[in-house]
Design a protein around this motif. Sequence first.
Motif: not given
Length: 425
Positions: A25-32, A34-40, A412-425
């Motif tokens: 929660e403390r880091v979420t405001p700094y994720l820009g 990428l916060a869209y994916w923070v639930e992961d 940032t590194r984890v969620l950038e990977s998440r954004a690049l991989l997308g959702l399957y299916p």
Amino acid sequence: MRSEPLSYISSENNGPWEIYLEQVERVTPYLGKLAYWVEDLKRPKRILIVDIPIRMDDGSVAHFEGYRVHHNTFRGPAKGGVRYHPDVTLSEVMALAAWMTIKNAAVGVPYGGGKGGIRVDPRKLSTGEIERLTRRYTSEIGILIGPNKDIPAPDVGTAEREMAWMMDTYSMNIGHTTPGVVTGKPVQVGGSLGRRDATGRGVFVAAAVAAEKLGMNLEGARVAIQGFGNVGNAAARIFHDHKARIVAVSDVTGAIYNEAGIDPYDLTQHVQSTGGVRGYPKAEPIPAMDVLTVPCEFLIPAALEKQITEANAWKVQCKVVVEGANGPTTPAADDILAERGILVVPDVVANAGGVTVSYFEWVQDFNSYFWTEAEINQRLEQIMRNALEAVWQVHEERKVSLRTATYIVAATRVLESRALLGLYP
């Protein structure tokens, strides 16, 4: 993004998992964006709870509860240790797995986060009982582990011996020798030189970088260490070798203090002969928790979670806390230490030396080509320094704590990977 709360998490339970969630929660405001994916980051990928029945030496059958958690695998296979301790809980293993996700991303090794544990006091079991426990646990979690899926390693209550048993059990079950299924193994069966001291060495490197940034001198600096197991012992020896002064040490048997300094090599001999630091003749006994509050330059909590809390953070008398353990400082204590001007080098980068050399071991196992200990230590220091420099830069640019800075870098590194991989299916 709407999500339902996890049904197995109690809002009233202030356990390790809740501490991790507060850190997210403390880091979420700094994720820009990428916060869209923070639930992961707030949800483990999968959880396995297993029953482990074993035959005891007296012929009876005892049952133990074990866990293996995959928190995140966007950046690679799950990676994390196996803990044997009577206080192991699901909340703890979930948090430890999540901290591994952050830690692996912070130092840039290609792993996700995983962790395992068994609720057991290994001191009350014979060697044969521990072996049967380890082999049955390995068979039960065999559906999750593998050199390209999930790679266990030692943690509290486990060591090279247990990793050898885990490797052998997995290999027997699949029909061929697979050294890369675990790390932290004995060198004779595919382990890496330098792995045993790697976490403690990384703690020292983290302290050395902090000292450089703050203009402190390591030579003559006073060091207090909570925990004299694998991490605390290695850290103590390496600090001592660099002419720092170990003034206090504790373990499960008690705590000792000597303002003039404690020789960790001599103390190790005492521990090997007596079973603990208690009774060491060249230091004075002190209450166990006082090791956290003695005057010193560097405090190394290298035991368990939630040791520095809002109840004792006001009493801490160091300049720098370097977290050798996972989760030793609560968020409330973090705030108090920051208010008092005490720097905290967080666990998710400070104790990453172990997983870094585990990565080296894994790579060596795949290639069947092994490096010298000097090469291992040099590569470890370079990776640790690069990670700490990146974190320090964010710390200064964003005016945030080192913990939040580490989470910014890693998340940032984890969620950038998440954004690049997308959702399957």
